[in-house]
Design a protein around this motif. Structure first.
Motif, mmCIF file in Angstrom:
data_model
loop_
_atom_site.group_PDB
_atom_site.id
_atom_site.type_symbol
_atom_site.label_atom_id
_atom_site.label_comp_id
_atom_site.label_asym_id
_atom_site.label_seq_id
_atom_site.Cartn_x
_atom_site.Cartn_y
_atom_site.Cartn_z
ATOM 1 N N ASP A 394 0.813 -1.215 0.000
ATOM 2 C CA ASP A 394 0.000 0.000 0.000
ATOM 3 C C ASP A 394 0.852 1.272 0.000
ATOM 4 O O ASP A 394 0.317 2.373 -0.083
ATOM 5 C CB ASP A 394 -0.925 0.018 1.220
ATOM 6 C CG ASP A 394 -2.058 -0.993 1.085
ATOM 7 O OD1 ASP A 394 -2.374 -1.366 -0.050
ATOM 8 O OD2 ASP A 394 -2.601 -1.417 2.121
ATOM 9 N N GLU A 395 2.165 1.103 0.122
ATOM 10 C CA GLU A 395 3.078 2.240 0.056
ATOM 11 C C GLU A 395 4.107 1.994 -1.036
ATOM 12 O O GLU A 395 4.465 0.841 -1.312
ATOM 13 C CB GLU A 395 3.781 2.446 1.396
ATOM 14 C CG GLU A 395 2.834 2.828 2.527
ATOM 15 C CD GLU A 395 3.574 3.330 3.754
ATOM 16 O OE1 GLU A 395 4.813 3.462 3.682
ATOM 17 O OE2 GLU A 395 2.920 3.585 4.775
ATOM 18 N N ARG A 439 -2.242 -2.138 -6.940
ATOM 19 C CA ARG A 439 -2.204 -1.449 -5.648
ATOM 20 C C ARG A 439 -2.194 0.065 -5.837
ATOM 21 O O ARG A 439 -2.820 0.803 -5.082
ATOM 22 C CB ARG A 439 -0.962 -1.879 -4.855
ATOM 23 C CG ARG A 439 -1.018 -3.302 -4.346
ATOM 24 C CD ARG A 439 -2.072 -3.479 -3.252
ATOM 25 N NE ARG A 439 -2.008 -4.803 -2.696
ATOM 26 C CZ ARG A 439 -1.312 -5.142 -1.625
ATOM 27 N NH1 ARG A 439 -0.623 -4.219 -0.983
ATOM 28 N NH2 ARG A 439 -1.297 -6.373 -1.186
ATOM 29 N N TYR A 440 -1.455 0.530 -6.847
ATOM 30 C CA TYR A 440 -1.405 1.966 -7.117
ATOM 31 C C TYR A 440 -2.794 2.498 -7.455
ATOM 32 O O TYR A 440 -3.249 3.495 -6.879
ATOM 33 C CB TYR A 440 -0.435 2.246 -8.255
ATOM 34 C CG TYR A 440 -0.488 3.671 -8.759
ATOM 35 C CD1 TYR A 440 0.121 4.700 -8.037
ATOM 36 C CD2 TYR A 440 -1.157 3.987 -9.933
ATOM 37 C CE1 TYR A 440 0.057 6.018 -8.487
ATOM 38 C CE2 TYR A 440 -1.222 5.289 -10.389
ATOM 39 C CZ TYR A 440 -0.612 6.299 -9.660
ATOM 40 O OH TYR A 440 -0.685 7.589 -10.102
ATOM 41 N N GLN A 443 -5.009 2.609 -4.403
ATOM 42 C CA GLN A 443 -4.704 3.705 -3.488
ATOM 43 C C GLN A 443 -5.161 5.047 -4.046
ATOM 44 O O GLN A 443 -5.660 5.900 -3.292
ATOM 45 C CB GLN A 443 -3.199 3.741 -3.175
ATOM 46 C CG GLN A 443 -2.708 2.631 -2.261
ATOM 47 C CD GLN A 443 -3.277 2.736 -0.863
ATOM 48 O OE1 GLN A 443 -4.464 2.490 -0.638
ATOM 49 N NE2 GLN A 443 -2.445 3.086 0.096
ATOM 50 N N ARG A 446 -8.797 5.166 -3.490
ATOM 51 C CA ARG A 446 -9.089 5.436 -2.076
ATOM 52 C C ARG A 446 -8.907 6.921 -1.763
ATOM 53 O O ARG A 446 -9.742 7.533 -1.087
ATOM 54 C CB ARG A 446 -8.165 4.629 -1.165
ATOM 55 C CG ARG A 446 -8.577 3.188 -0.931
ATOM 56 C CD ARG A 446 -7.722 2.590 0.159
ATOM 57 N NE ARG A 446 -7.974 3.237 1.446
ATOM 58 C CZ ARG A 446 -7.097 3.275 2.448
ATOM 59 N NH1 ARG A 446 -5.898 2.741 2.312
ATOM 60 N NH2 ARG A 446 -7.406 3.872 3.583
ATOM 61 N N MET A 473 -5.692 7.273 5.516
ATOM 62 C CA MET A 473 -5.124 6.318 4.562
ATOM 63 C C MET A 473 -4.253 5.278 5.256
ATOM 64 O O MET A 473 -4.014 4.198 4.727
ATOM 65 C CB MET A 473 -4.291 7.058 3.507
ATOM 66 C CG MET A 473 -5.105 7.946 2.578
ATOM 67 S SD MET A 473 -6.190 6.984 1.495
ATOM 68 C CE MET A 473 -4.995 6.125 0.489
ATOM 69 N N ILE A 475 -0.960 5.515 5.964
ATOM 70 C CA ILE A 475 0.342 5.401 5.317
ATOM 71 C C ILE A 475 1.271 6.491 5.833
ATOM 72 O O ILE A 475 0.850 7.433 6.503
ATOM 73 C CB ILE A 475 0.228 5.490 3.785
ATOM 74 C CG1 ILE A 475 -0.441 6.800 3.364
ATOM 75 C CG2 ILE A 475 -0.538 4.298 3.239
ATOM 76 C CD1 ILE A 475 -0.543 6.972 1.853
ATOM 77 N N LEU A 483 2.190 9.633 -3.699
ATOM 78 C CA LEU A 483 0.942 9.306 -4.383
ATOM 79 C C LEU A 483 0.245 10.563 -4.904
ATOM 80 O O LEU A 483 -0.227 10.601 -6.043
ATOM 81 C CB LEU A 483 0.014 8.541 -3.436
ATOM 82 C CG LEU A 483 0.395 7.080 -3.157
ATOM 83 C CD1 LEU A 483 -0.373 6.545 -1.954
ATOM 84 C CD2 LEU A 483 0.114 6.215 -4.384
#
Length: 624
Positions: A394-395, A439-440, A443, A446, A473, A475, A483
């Motif tokens: 997620d990062e 995942r990108y 995110q 989100r 988030m 993160i 991001l």
């Protein structure tokens, strides 16, 4: 640099043999000496004939009693080979077989067998039968063909031959791979007067240097390497495969425990949900049912959790299958880590496996073929797919972090990274970090959703506080920045983030109320209405919108100025300083016909901005 781990049944002479080989008693606890039984991990070291001069080999001595099997598991995860100890007068016993199974599940396929206590066996036929029994047991495992040597720690019989066999075995092993990032599962922590906190373990993945910044995961504790020792010798650099003691500054011994991992910042993202391929032992007494509670042992850590069986109703004894594990507490894992599963009650080792994805993206529905296909690709995937899996977090991940998570040589990794980007498997962010494409996108979606909901709830606010967005988030600040900067969907300032298409729009009625208020501010520019008075007139939401839009300037919780008055006050303050060398509250008050309340608020505001600084009762220009 190599580490050997003992294995075998209780009272078969493991610790005695280690002491004979090394001159070091691995039993360090008073209770161990009183009971003459190993309870916790012990450590020793020696040099072996035929190895390079000065190269030390570490030994991890593990308990053999079934009550301490979980301590044994904390010691064997980082070893290169096993010293399987079997008493010649007893032969193979229950814990011998369990330790063999554990070694197999952990992928430890190199060993030498020491038939100890041969001085207690008078019948040569018995010794022959025991040797045959051991060879037959090993024939069903990857340790088939391992050297079996009769020894006695009491008389010294066979000790030179055992040392030679260990050296021959270690020389035959491929070198430890240096993947560029150090990772050390912690098995001991203590303090030394005058030095502070020390942690020990078997170093993996990369070298560690004095002065390196490190983090203890999953706790997220940061510190710096003050000193390093390997086999009681101080060094400035510890290499992968060595038993290492790390003196870390900035950390409290009470915050650290066995099972945590010392590594470089940003390398590991702790997880409580991981995907794995598991193999069950053939002789367990029950299938592995969906949602079974288990104990997970990985590295030096253990955690309770539950197993989700993904492709079958249940896994039968001896079967291999796909599972997802949810642990009760986070673990510091990377792809490829091997683990052991045990039932907590009654305690029993049931199987083990390999981590396929350390940070699973979600809790999967069962019996989904696309999920199983993806997991199979990760196990047998191309180098580009392995890189994409390493970036499935997620990062964002740095290039060095990705390189350290995949089992590729540097040139292979660079090619795989390029191919993964060309194939659209990964996304390169503006700061040079990488994320797996799915995942990108997730995110970014989100972020968009959180901000859209915020704008809907607070349409008159210019945006959401950056720290609030980061918290929602879940993160790090650097990850959020990367991001936001990678997409034109967002507009971000120092403290506020908004969707790029968001704008504050006042209704005609709100605009009229605000215009009336601004006329009041213009009428008495240096003694304007208070925040509360202004909020009463137009509503707090409209007032805060006016502040966000720059139509009013807030210098203190209850003090506002119109933009023109604020600009005049700031320039006038600096003019007074340039003219008189400094400005006081009284001087500013008298020049603008205001009150102490407003003058103090403005000067403290300028202090906070760094425009001025206090000097006694006056202000002077700040020195930058």
């Amino acid at each position: 640099m190599r580490v050997i781990g003992t294995a075998g049944h209780v009272d078969h002479g493991k610790s005695t043999l280690v002491k004979c080989l090394t001159g070091i008693d691995p039993d360090r606890l008073a209770e161990e000496k009183a009971r003459e039984m190993t309870i916790d991990l012990g450590f020793a070291w020696l040099s072996l004939p035929g190895l390079p001069d000065g190269e030390m080999v570490g030994i991890v001595d593990v308990p053999g009693h079934r009550d301490f099997i979980e301590n044994m598991l904390a010691g064997v995860g980082g070893i290169d080979a096993a010293l399987l100890v079997i008493a010649a007068d007893e032969g193979i016993m229950p814990q011998t077989r369990e330790h063999l199974a554990i070694l197999n599940l952990l992928g430890i396929h190199h060993a030498v067998v020491a038939l100890t206590k041969v001085d207690m066996v008078e019948d040569p036929d018995w010794l022959y039968l025991v040797s045959e029994e051991v060879a037959e047991a090993l024939a069903q495992t990857p340790l088939a063909g391992a050297a079996i040597l009769p020894v006695s720690a009491n008389t010294g019989q066979g000790i030179p031959e055992l040392l030679t066999a260990l050296a021959t075995l270690l020389k035959s092993l491929p070198p430890r791979r240096d993947r560029g990032v150090a990772r050390m599962p912690i098995d001991r922590v203590f303090t030394i007067g005058g030095f502070g906190t020390v942690v020990t373990g078997t170093l993996r993945g990369g070298a560690l240097h004095v002065g390196d910044e490190v983090v203890i995961e999953p706790a997220g504790l940061t510190g710096r390497v003050r000193g390093l020792q390997s086999y009681q010798t101080s060094t400035t650099k510890a290499l992968p495969g060595t038993r290492t003691a790390v003196n870390v500054t900035g950390l409290d011994r009470q915050e650290i425990q066995r099972g945590q991992v010392l590594t470089r910042p940003g390398f590991i993202q702790p997880t409580d949900l991981f995907d794995a391929q598991v193999r069950l032992l053939p002789d367990i007494d029950r299938p592995l049912a969906h949602n079974t509670e288990v104990k997970v042992f990985v590295g030096t850590a253990e955690a309770l959790g539950h197993v989700r069986v993904l492709a079958e109703e249940a896994l039968q004894p001896g079967e291999t299958g796909w599972i997802q594990v949810r642990t009760d507490e986070p673990l510091a894992l990377v792809r490829g880590d091997r683990f052991i599963l045990r039932l907590p009650s009654p305690p029993q080792t049931i199987g083990g496996g390999v981590v396929v994805q350390s940070n699973a993206p979600s809790r999967y529905r069962r019996f989904q073929q696309d999920v199983i296909d993806r997991l199979e690709r990760l196990v047998r995937g191309s180098p580009a797919e392995l890189v994409a899996d390493a970036a499935a977090s997620d990062e964002p991940s740095s290039r060095s972090a990705l390189a350290s998570r995949v089992d590729l040589e540097p040139a292979e990794f660079e090619q795989a990274l390029e191919e993964a980007e060309q194939q659209g498997l990964i996304v390169r962010l503006n700061d040079g970090t990488w994320m797996e494409s799915g995942r990108y996108e997730a995110q970014i979606d989100r972020l968009h959703g959180v901000l859209a909901n915020y704008h809907a709830a607070y349409p008159l606010k210019a945006g959401m506080a950056r720290e609030e967005l980061r918290s929602r988030m879940g993160i790090r600040t650097a990850a959020l920045t990367a991001l936001l900067d990678s997409s034109d969907l967002f507009s971000s300032e120092t403290t506020v983030v908004r969707l790029a298409n968001h704008a504050v729009h006042l209704t005609s009625e709100q605009e009229q109320r605000l215009a009336d208020l601004l006329q009041r501010f213009e009428a008495v520019p240096y003694t304007p209405p208070s925040f509360q008075e202004a909020a009463t007139q137009v509503g707090e939401d409209v007032l805060r919108a006016a502040i966000d839009l720059g139509r009013l300037i807030q210098v203190a919780p209850d003090v506002l100025f119109g933009p023109e008055a604020y600009g005049a006050l700031v320039s006038g303050t600096l003019d007074l300083i340039d003219q008189d060398g400094s400005v006081t509250v009284a001087a500013l008050r008298d020049r603008y016909g205001t009150s102490r309340k407003y003058a103090i608020a403005l000067l403290e505001h300028l202090d906070a901005l760094g425009t001025t600084r206090r000097q006694g009762d006056a202000r002077v220009r700040s020195i930058r």
